[in-house]
Design a protein around this motif. Structure first.
Motif, PDB file in Angstrom:
ATOM      1  N   LEU A 227      14.180  13.163 -14.313  1.00  0.00           N
ATOM      2  CA  LEU A 227      14.925  14.372 -15.870  1.00  0.00           C
ATOM      3  C   LEU A 227      13.817  15.685 -16.018  1.00  0.00           C
ATOM      4  O   LEU A 227      14.529  16.684 -16.284  1.00  0.00           O
ATOM      5  CB  LEU A 227      15.204  13.032 -16.811  1.00  0.00           C
ATOM      6  N   PRO A 228      12.874  15.195 -16.215  1.00  0.00           N
ATOM      7  CA  PRO A 228      12.090  16.353 -16.653  1.00  0.00           C
ATOM      8  C   PRO A 228      11.729  17.179 -15.088  1.00  0.00           C
ATOM      9  O   PRO A 228      12.136  18.623 -15.450  1.00  0.00           O
ATOM     10  CB  PRO A 228      10.190  15.410 -16.553  1.00  0.00           C
ATOM     11  N   LEU A 229      11.986  17.113 -14.135  1.00  0.00           N
ATOM     12  CA  LEU A 229      12.032  18.032 -12.476  1.00  0.00           C
ATOM     13  C   LEU A 229      13.188  18.782 -12.609  1.00  0.00           C
ATOM     14  O   LEU A 229      13.255  19.976 -12.859  1.00  0.00           O
ATOM     15  CB  LEU A 229      12.177  17.378 -11.139  1.00  0.00           C
TER      16      LEU A 229
ATOM     17  N   ARG B 252      13.197  21.223 -15.929  1.00  0.00           N
ATOM     18  CA  ARG B 252      12.251  22.429 -15.409  1.00  0.00           C
ATOM     19  C   ARG B 252      13.182  23.565 -14.463  1.00  0.00           C
ATOM     20  O   ARG B 252      12.675  24.576 -14.602  1.00  0.00           O
ATOM     21  CB  ARG B 252      11.319  22.303 -14.251  1.00  0.00           C
TER      22      ARG B 252
ATOM     23  N   PRO C 242       2.406  12.785  -9.082  1.00  0.00           N
ATOM     24  CA  PRO C 242       3.330  11.411  -9.041  1.00  0.00           C
ATOM     25  C   PRO C 242       4.611  11.788  -8.657  1.00  0.00           C
ATOM     26  O   PRO C 242       5.395  11.094  -9.413  1.00  0.00           O
ATOM     27  CB  PRO C 242       2.370  10.532 -10.193  1.00  0.00           C
ATOM     28  N   VAL C 243       4.687  12.271  -8.149  1.00  0.00           N
ATOM     29  CA  VAL C 243       6.279  12.435  -7.335  1.00  0.00           C
ATOM     30  C   VAL C 243       7.306  12.640  -5.767  1.00  0.00           C
ATOM     31  O   VAL C 243       6.660  12.666  -5.292  1.00  0.00           O
ATOM     32  CB  VAL C 243       7.300  13.597  -7.971  1.00  0.00           C
ATOM     33  N   ARG C 244       7.838  11.831  -5.917  1.00  0.00           N
ATOM     34  CA  ARG C 244       8.147  11.729  -4.407  1.00  0.00           C
ATOM     35  C   ARG C 244       9.189  13.489  -3.983  1.00  0.00           C
ATOM     36  O   ARG C 244      10.151  13.417  -4.511  1.00  0.00           O
ATOM     37  CB  ARG C 244       9.464  10.511  -4.309  1.00  0.00           C
TER      38      ARG C 244
ATOM     39  N   GLU D  70      15.915  25.266 -16.498  1.00  0.00           N
ATOM     40  CA  GLU D  70      14.808  26.371 -17.541  1.00  0.00           C
ATOM     41  C   GLU D  70      14.723  27.882 -16.440  1.00  0.00           C
ATOM     42  O   GLU D  70      15.102  28.759 -16.585  1.00  0.00           O
ATOM     43  CB  GLU D  70      13.796  25.905 -18.002  1.00  0.00           C
ATOM     44  N   SER D  71      14.439  26.550 -15.217  1.00  0.00           N
ATOM     45  CA  SER D  71      13.697  27.881 -13.969  1.00  0.00           C
ATOM     46  C   SER D  71      14.980  28.584 -14.003  1.00  0.00           C
ATOM     47  O   SER D  71      14.401  30.036 -13.744  1.00  0.00           O
ATOM     48  CB  SER D  71      12.963  27.696 -12.930  1.00  0.00           C
TER      49      SER D  71
ATOM     50  N   ARG E 251      11.323  10.628 -13.406  1.00  0.00           N
ATOM     51  CA  ARG E 251      10.537  11.297 -12.935  1.00  0.00           C
ATOM     52  C   ARG E 251      12.146  12.555 -13.028  1.00  0.00           C
ATOM     53  O   ARG E 251      10.860  13.301 -13.096  1.00  0.00           O
ATOM     54  CB  ARG E 251       9.690  11.772 -11.902  1.00  0.00           C
TER      55      ARG E 251
END
Lengths: 246, 306
Positions: A6-8, A11, A94-96, A14-15, A4
């Motif tokens: 890597l996508p975070l 993002r 579903p992320v910590r 990008e932001s 999780r």
């Protein structure tokens, strides 16, 4: 690295890179670093090591960049998400909480690495004029920049987790940064006793003068930055979790 | 399945959710009704793991929301009130990010994205920047996000706020279509929507659950079940006398030709109608007296306030 993170992180990047603020920060940074190089050249007196020490450690423009940029980059990371409500969407996936904090921290660091990267060109310019910079001194100077940036980014992120107002987060972080820089300079000497020695041991300018700008690596100093950064990241995570205690 | 047992949430002195117990079975759409500040969103935030409960427990698809929060969130699609979305991302980029975050495997991601884009009517909007979309389309993006990992449980907080009547109808049809294979909790202010899309209703006010059940169960609880309205134009007095003669106790507005009467059983209705017609009464209307969900809701809320 969790699947999780890597996508975070992606993002976050990008932001950061697609926000107008990024380009304002980039412009301000390039102007300040240009002044910093000019200042270092004029005061370096033709001595390469002194020029590099001024450019990447002692100069006022250098410290202006180092103290100003982390609050500007981190101020919106959590506070803006809290204000707009997207934090709830993020934290109900579903992320910590720790993964969210780590992704935001790493994203901010990568962005700042992108800001600092062009300053390597100035070192290249020095070489172009026949001066041969000490590779060790250059490497440890950038190591110092990385250490201070990591610490101040974690601090900025912490303030961003505490409020939904970006400006409050930025001003709080900047105030802390200025205090961290100024307090050891103001409270030094034997008459301040233990406080003076304690503040002296965490002096950022002192770390550059004693190690980073001289091509030295002091593990004690590295441990302070690493520990401080990790401690602040834990505080950031606890601060995000604080919604559970209210 | 969603299971909530004696759930309480306090914010200092304020009790936002007070001993709420409810259950939503697989294949059910539960309409969660209540005025503003009733505790709907707080209950939902506890179920989604965003807030902890002060006491009591809740389960989503067999997992405790307090101790197995990540497992719960893997099984949950959540559309929050006001649908907060990042304005700088494109629709398909955002949905792909959310799919990755929710652990949709790479080989299934394209199919999952295509499915939710089609399901939510976003195919033509997939490359648009979210910040430039209308409220209705943003709502759809939020719903697509909730559906992208095909979770068994859906929680939709005010999903139709800000939609025009056509979009509202589409959204409700979409939710109603999920009945068969999902557990859905839908919070809303709009009673007609709940009536249309939900199989059961729970009504909450000031943190306390006032009633829950199917519409028929709520009606029965509210005391109008088994009543019929009979209208005999220009023969109201004769009608009232005929009903009294059969041991019934008609309710009638003075001078009105209509009487309301409670029957002992549903089978009594046709026999009574035949007898009244047989007596030569001009019966124009003979219909079961039902109350809208709105009437039931308002009565319950009014009673609770009293």
């Amino acid at each position: 690295m969790s699947s999780r993170l890597l996508p975070l992180l992606w993002r976050e990047l990008e932001s950061l890179f697609f926000s107008p603020l990024a380009y304002i920060v980039l412009t301000v940074f390039l102007v300040l670093s240009g002044f910093s190089f000019g200042f270092a050249l004029s005061l370096g007196g033709g001595v390469v090591t002194d020029t590099i020490a001024l450019f990447l450690g002692d100069g006022p423009f250098f410290w202006a960049c180092l103290l100003l940029v982390p609050p500007l980059v981190t101020m919106r990371l959590v506070s803006e998400e809290r204000r707009s409500g997207t934090l709830e969407v993020l934290l109900t996936a579903p992320v910590r909480d720790g993964e969210v904090v780590l992704a935001k921290f790493l994203g901010a660091l990568v962005f700042q690495a992108f800001l600092w990267a062009p300053t390597l060109l100035y070192i290249r310019i020095l070489r172009g004029y026949g001066a041969l910079p000490d590779a060790g001194q250059v490497a440890t100077s950038y190591l110092g920049i990385a250490c201070v940036t990591a610490l101040l980014t974690a601090a900025g992120l912490f303030f961003s987790t505490r409020t939904s107002n970006q400006m409050v987060a930025a001003v709080s972080a900047l105030t802390l940064n200025v205090l961290l820089l100024a307090a050891p300079l103001l409270v030094q000497g034997e008459r301040f006793g233990l406080l003076g020695r304690a503040l002296g041991s965490i002096s950022m300018t002192g770390h550059f003068a004693a190690a980073f700008s001289r091509g030295l690596v002091d593990t004690g100093i590295l441990a302070w930055y690493l520990g401080g950064t990790l401690g602040l990241l834990v505080l950031c995570t606890r601060s995000l979790e604080a919604r559970r205690w209210r | 399945m969603i299971l909530v047992e004696h759930l309480t949430r306090r914010f200092h002195e304020l009790v936002a959710v007070d001993d709420v117990t409810l259950r939503v079975a697989r294949g059910e759409v539960l309409g969660f009704l209540g005025p503003n500040g009733a505790g709907k969103s707080t209950t939902i935030r506890i179920l989604t793991g965003f807030l902890p409960a002060s006491s009591g427990r809740a389960e989503v698809d067999g997992h405790d929301v307090a101790t197995q929060s990540l497992e719960v969130r893997r099984r949950l699609g959540y559309l929050p009130e006001n649908v907060p979305l990042p304005g700088d991302a494109r629709v398909h980029e955002y949905l792909e990010f959310r799919a990755r975050l929710k652990g949709v495997p790479a080989r299934e991601r394209t199919r999952a994205l295509d499915r939710v884009l089609a399901q939510c009517g976003l195919v033509e909007m997939r490359r648009r920047i979210i910040g430039q979309l209308s409220r209705g389309y943003r709502q759809r993006v939020g719903l697509a996000d909730a559906l992208v990992a095909d979770p068994p449980v859906l929680i939709l907080d005010e999903p139709t706020v800000g939609l025009d009547p056509g979009q509202r109808q589409e959204m409700l049809e979409l939710v109603a279509g999920m009945r068969a294979h999902k557990t859905v909790l839908l919070s809303s202010h709009v009673l007609g929507e709940v009536e249309q899309a939900c199989t059961r209703v729970a009504i909450i006010r000031r943190g306390r659950l006032l009633a829950q059940g199917t519409r028929e169960e709520l009606e029965a609880g509210a005391g109008r079940r088994g009543e019929v309205e009979i209208v005999a134009p220009r023969a109201g007095d004769r009608l009232a006398a005929a009903l009294q003669g059969r041991g019934l106790a008609p309710r009638r507005e003075p001078g009105s030709d209509a009487c309301a009467v409670r029957l002992v059983s549903e089978e009594q209705g046709p026999a009574l109608l035949a007898a009244l017609v047989g007596e030569g009464l001009p019966i124009a209307t003979f219909r079961p007296l039902t109350r809208s969900l709105q009437e039931i809701y308002l009565d319950l809320v009014r009673d609770a306030a009293a």
